[in-house]
Design an enzyme around this catalytic site. Structure first.
Site, PDB file in Angstrom:
ATOM      1  N   ALA A  13      35.017  28.666  37.645  1.00 49.53           N
ATOM      2  CA  ALA A  13      34.799  27.492  36.799  1.00 49.53           C
ATOM      3  C   ALA A  13      35.903  26.455  36.957  1.00 49.53           C
ATOM      4  O   ALA A  13      35.626  25.253  37.068  1.00 49.53           O
ATOM      5  CB  ALA A  13      34.703  27.926  35.334  1.00 49.53           C
ATOM      6  N   GLU A  33      47.161  27.937  38.236  1.00 52.43           N
ATOM      7  CA  GLU A  33      46.600  29.244  38.579  1.00 52.43           C
ATOM      8  C   GLU A  33      47.728  30.281  38.645  1.00 52.43           C
ATOM      9  O   GLU A  33      48.759  30.038  39.271  1.00 52.43           O
ATOM     10  CB  GLU A  33      45.870  29.159  39.938  1.00 52.43           C
ATOM     11  CG  GLU A  33      45.528  30.485  40.583  1.00 52.43           C
ATOM     12  CD  GLU A  33      44.668  31.428  39.707  1.00 52.43           C
ATOM     13  OE1 GLU A  33      43.732  30.949  39.051  1.00 52.43           O
ATOM     14  OE2 GLU A  33      44.982  32.640  39.683  1.00 52.43           O
ATOM     15  N   HIS A 438      30.586  41.789  35.724  1.00 48.98           N
ATOM     16  CA  HIS A 438      29.976  40.572  35.191  1.00 48.98           C
ATOM     17  C   HIS A 438      30.308  40.345  33.721  1.00 48.98           C
ATOM     18  O   HIS A 438      29.459  39.910  32.938  1.00 48.98           O
ATOM     19  CB  HIS A 438      28.447  40.623  35.393  1.00 48.98           C
ATOM     20  CG  HIS A 438      28.058  40.707  36.837  1.00 48.98           C
ATOM     21  ND1 HIS A 438      26.915  41.318  37.292  1.00 48.98           N
ATOM     22  CD2 HIS A 438      28.699  40.264  37.950  1.00 48.98           C
ATOM     23  CE1 HIS A 438      26.862  41.244  38.602  1.00 48.98           C
ATOM     24  NE2 HIS A 438      27.936  40.611  39.035  1.00 48.98           N
TER      25      HIS A 438
END
Ligand SMILES: Cc1cc2nc3c(=O)[nH]c(=O)nc-3n(C[C@H](O)[C@H](O)[C@H](O)COP(=O)(O)OP(=O)(O)OC[C@H]3O[C@@H](n4cnc5c(N)ncnc54)[C@H](O)[C@@H]3O)c2cc1C
Length: 502
Positions: A13, A33, A438
């Site tokens: 994202a 990051e 997930h």
């Protein structure tokens, strides 16, 4: 130095949002990051490029709280620019229309399938289909292996599905696609097309976008309830931002919120963090797809093929609005003699993709170097285990068809001693079940007044100003699909709103 927008987390994202928001040259954007950045594509490690297997070299090293009858499970999460988008199996599925119609109940009509379809189309460059369901020219290349081309196991799997009477699907991303067919993959020439290599590569050339690797965000800096920047872990460096967008993923974003004093008051007290906003939903509503791999000794050779190429999606009951079971084989993989007498194996995976069970993420402490406590909550809802047993039994029956059994030199797990009875299959699931990677929902969206909602329908954190979350953690319900493409759709959807407000 300050930025108009600071984004914490450069995963699936974060790369999309950074790229879209930096399209306006007047807006300065900083993308932070925790893992390394490889700005030069020639410096990207080979395993981060290859889709022969998911990559595990850049990982947070998380494990679950005891799950599946007391076992602690590995919960891989990519830690580099690209996040899990740069390490995953490149399966590019959207899910069922019904998934997004369910989302609309939490986020409003803008999240219905009809309204999100343009964003699914916008993100992709579908090489095979140019229909009302698909997009051409978007940042993410998507293609499928043709029936004649797949590696032998995948071809045999499709034949096995035909033998078993399942319908053929040519496009798993078309509405109502239930059956067996080639998987759409975001790959080109064997290279995984992460959002770092696609979206972010487009954005990097802009002077108003700065990308910093090895920069872990500890917490959001707040003035009252307004976000004014972030503080980095380790150095304690403070960075100013007009707006802050968290994109640290399902395990990263709720952790940053809690360290910032935004979360369930009673939990914040136990970790000694001063409360800024009592948001009970932070860390809750965690959902994930459980997975079991049936392992078979394979007849060599081991081809160089993508890990995943074909899948069968099914409804456990015809009354279901969409699919809730997914079965797919791996390519033949090399292994050691201790694991397979032929030194090669393949796996037929079974998963339930609409689980009802929920788990929870909490923190051990306010120290950002402490891994969160992750309880995936698999099978806590009594409806999930019977569905998983059904999925595993169907996968096993497929493996015994003529087409697939020709490639197998024997079932290694669960093994010939294990019958197809409910109790045997349940024991096999509990002994070797794992995550399908997930995880979603720990900052889930919902309207004000919904006590488990963390963000509103546009990703803004309830009760806070200029603070947003955009990643898999905002999903209100887990889609019946691998989550990468749904995350990119969500990021595109939210970026379009954010471009008007930040
Ligand atoms: C092994 C594996 C295989 C998978 N295979 C598939 C697949 O084939 N198809 C599919 O659809 N999905 C797959 N997935 C899932 C999919 O990749 C994820 O759902 C998706 O990438 C999630 O996107 P995200 O942006 O929410 O989080 P991520 O992509 O995980 O990005 C979060 C980023 O934030 C960074 N971060 C976290 N905390 C901080 C912090 N405090 N400060 C700074 N940075 C931080 C992380 O390092 C990471 O880069 C797989 C996942 C894994 C782990």
């Amino acid at each position: 130095m300050g930025y108009d927008v600071v984004i914490a987390g450069a995963g699936a994202a974060g790369c999309v949002v950074a790229s879209r928001l930096s399209e306006d040259p007047k807006r300065s954007v900083l993308l932070l990051e925790a893992g390394p950045d490889y700005p030069d594509p020639t410096m990207v490690p080979p395993e981060i490029l290859s889709i022969v297997s998911p990559a595990h070299t850049h990982d947070w090293g998380y494990t679950s709280e005891p799950s599946f009858h007391g076992r602690s499970l590995r919960l891989p999460r990519g830690k580099l620019v690209g996040g899990c988008s740069a390490t995953n199996a490149a399966i590019a599925l959207r899910g069922a229309e019904a998934d997004y119609d369910e989302w609309a109940a939490f986020g409003g009509p803008e999240w219905s399938f009809r309204e999100v379809l343009p964003f699914f189309r916008l993100l992709e460059d579908d090489r095979d289909f140019d229909t009302e369901w698909h997009g051409r020219g978007g940042p993410l290349p998507i293609g499928r292996t043709r029936f004649e081309d797949p590696a032998p196991v995948h071809r045999a799997f499709l034949e096995a599905c035909r033998e078993a009477g399942y319908p053929r699907v040519v496009d798993h991303n078309a509405p109502a696609a239930v059956g067996a067919g080639p998987l759409p993959l975001n790959a080109l020439g064997g290279v995984r097309q992460s959002t770092a290599l696609t979206y972010l590569a487009r954005g990097r050339v802009r002077p108003n976008l700065t990308v910093r690797g090895d920069a872990m965000v500890d917490r959001v800096r707040l003035v009252g309830n307004r976000a004014v920047g972030v503080r980095l872990a380790g150095s304690g460096e403070e960075i100013s931002g007009g707006s802050v967008i968290l994109a640290g993923g399902t395990y990263g974003s709720p952790a940053i919120l809690m360290r910032s004093g935004i979360g369930p008051a009673e939990h914040l007290r136990t970790i000694g963090v001063a409360e800024r906003e009592d948001l009970d939903g932070v860390g809750r509503s965690l959902r994930d797809h459980p997975l079991l791999g049936l392992r078979f000794a394979a007849v060599p050779p081991v081809p160089q093929a993508p890990f995943a190429q074909t899948a069968l999606s099914l409804k456990s009951s015809q009354e279901n609005p969409g699919q809730d079971i997914q079965i797919f084989p791996s390519s033949v993989l090399a292994t050691d003699a201790g694991k397979s007498p032929t030194m090669a194996h393949f796996i037929v995976f079974a998963s339930i993709v609409k689980p009802l069970s929920t788990g929870r993420l909490t923190l051990r402490s306010a120290d950002p170097s402490d891994a969160p406590l992750i309880n995936p909550g698999y099978f806590t809802d009594p409806a999930d285990m019977p569905c998983m047993i059904d999925a595993v039994r169907k996968a096993r029956l497929l493996s015994r068809t003529l087409s697939l059994s020709r490639l197998s030199a024997g079932e290694l797990y669960p093994g010939p001693g294990v019958t197809d009875s409910d109790s045997d299959l349940q024991a096999a699931i509990l002994a070797k079940g794992e995550t399908y990677h997930h995880a979603v929902g720990t900052c889930r969206m919902g309207f004000a007044g919904d006590h488990r909602a963390v963000v509103d329908s546009k990703g803004k954190v309830h009760g806070m100003d200029r603070l947003y979350v955009v990643d898999a953690s905002v999903f209100p319900i887990i889609p019946a699909a691998n989550t990468h493409v749904p995350v990119i759709m969500t990021a595109e959807r939210c970026a379009a709103w954010l471009a008007e407000t930040v």
